[in-house]
Design an enzyme around this catalytic site. Structure first.
Site: not given
Ligand code: ASP
Length: 342
Positions: A18, A61, A93-94
């Site tokens: 993100t 991710s 973050t995932d």
């Molecule tokens: N869907 C995103 C990822 O993990 C979520 C994030 O980055 O917060 O790439």
């Protein structure tokens, strides 16, 4: 002669997430920015460190593989050999909790490796990426963060790779550390540590867990199944695992590490085919070893050869098992490595 202040040298590697995502023609947001764009957007970073920005991946991710992370670990190890003082990994973050733990197992250096991300995209009001990047750099450049292995910094909190978990799908305070909370925070431009984790000591008999050929994203890693136990599960998936090519399994049991009694036999049969690690779906607290004695309890499953994961959650136990199998570890070495987390 006055001592000349040398800014710490940090390597920043962006993998997507993100924090790098902008509006896409197809709808929604998608990864477009690289590490150099992110660093350029935060001029205050120049006061913290000299940053070399590289962008090996641009993905959500959940598409990152352990092979990708092995390549990132190799790049960090090479940078450390070249004299860098710390590393920043920027990603979605995932899967941060998995990436951070995998880097902890593979980098093995006193210098800080800090993983950061953002819960809001750069074009959203209140975007948290720039603040997280600055806080991450402060921690990566801080001598106080040495010897703590890989750390995760979001929302100004500093988490140990071993304990951190994404605990919310939306809030900027999404990250929690089970079994003790965060190690510290970033305040007034300084990393303040309240507590320290003991360095991750893996048994000396365990070989280096860094895959020998970590050059590309496509290195072959042994598949390890993750099986979460739900009420009434009869374990019919377990006999199929070997035929599907799995080389190891992690069972995420209920409570202190329990499965339905009808499934215990199938766990024993699986242990005869591959290493089986027993974790807990509660996420906080250890897998027990000597309390419950009914069919499917931890005493029963351990007697059948399952390896209790201690405080290691199933997602992280799975990564360790993949790397240990890739390193050619014997069952004994795997058992010893898992025991390090009791
Ligand atoms: N869907 C995103 C990822 O993990 C979520 C994030 O980055 O917060 O790439």
């Amino acid at each position: 002669m006055p001592e000349i202040f040398r800014r710490p040298r940090l390597l920043a590697l962006s993998l997507g997430g993100t924090i790098t995502m902008t509006a896409s023609a197809a709808g929604g947001i998608a990864p477009t920015l690289g590490a150099a764009d992110l660093v350029a957007a935060v001029p205050a970073l120049a006061e913290i460190a000299e940053i070399e920005a590289r962008s090996p991946f641009r993905v959500g991710s959940s598409s990152l593989t352990l092979g990708n992370i092995a390549a990132v670990a190799a790049e960090i190890r090479a940078a450390f050999a070249d004299g860098f003082d710390g590393a920043l990994v920027i990603q979605g973050t995932d899967t941060i909790e998995e990436t951070a733990f995998a880097l902890d197992l593979m980098v093995r250096d006193d210098r800080p490796v800090v993983v950061i991300g953002a819960m809001r995209g750069p074009q959203q009001p209140g975007a948290d990426g720039p603040a997280n990047l600055l806080a991450g750099a402060i921690v990566a450049a801080s001598p106080a963060a040495r010897g703590l292995g890989t750390l995760v910094v979001l929302n100004d909190e500093i988490h140990a790779a071993r304990y951190v978990r994404k605990g919310h799908s939306a809030l900027t305070s999404a990250f929690v550390s089970d079994n003790g909370g965060p190690l510290g925070l970033v305040a007034e431009g300084q990393a303040r540590l309240f507590s320290r984790v003991t360095p991750l000591t893996l048994p000396p008999t365990l070989p280096d867990l860094m895959p020998a050929s970590a050059a590309g994203a496509d290195i072959e890693l042994p598949p390890v199944a993750l099986v979460k136990i739900g009420m009434g599960d009869d374990g019919r998936l377990l006999p199929a695992l070997a035929g599907l090519g799995y080389r190891g399994a992690v069972i995420e049991g209920a409570g202190a590490g329990h499965v339905p009694g009808v499934m215990a036999e199938a766990v024993g049969a699986l242990v005869r085919q591959m290493p089986v690690v027993l974790a807990s779906r509660t996420l906080g607290g250890p897998v027990f070893e000597r309390t419950y004695g009914y069919p499917g309890s931890e005493i029963d499953l351990i007697a059948r050869g399952a390896l209790p994961a201690g405080l290691l959650p199933a997602l992280k136990a799975r990564l360790m098992l993949v790397l240990a199998l890739k390193a050619g570890c014997s069952r004994e070495a795997i058992a010893e490595a898992v025991a390090a987390f009791r």
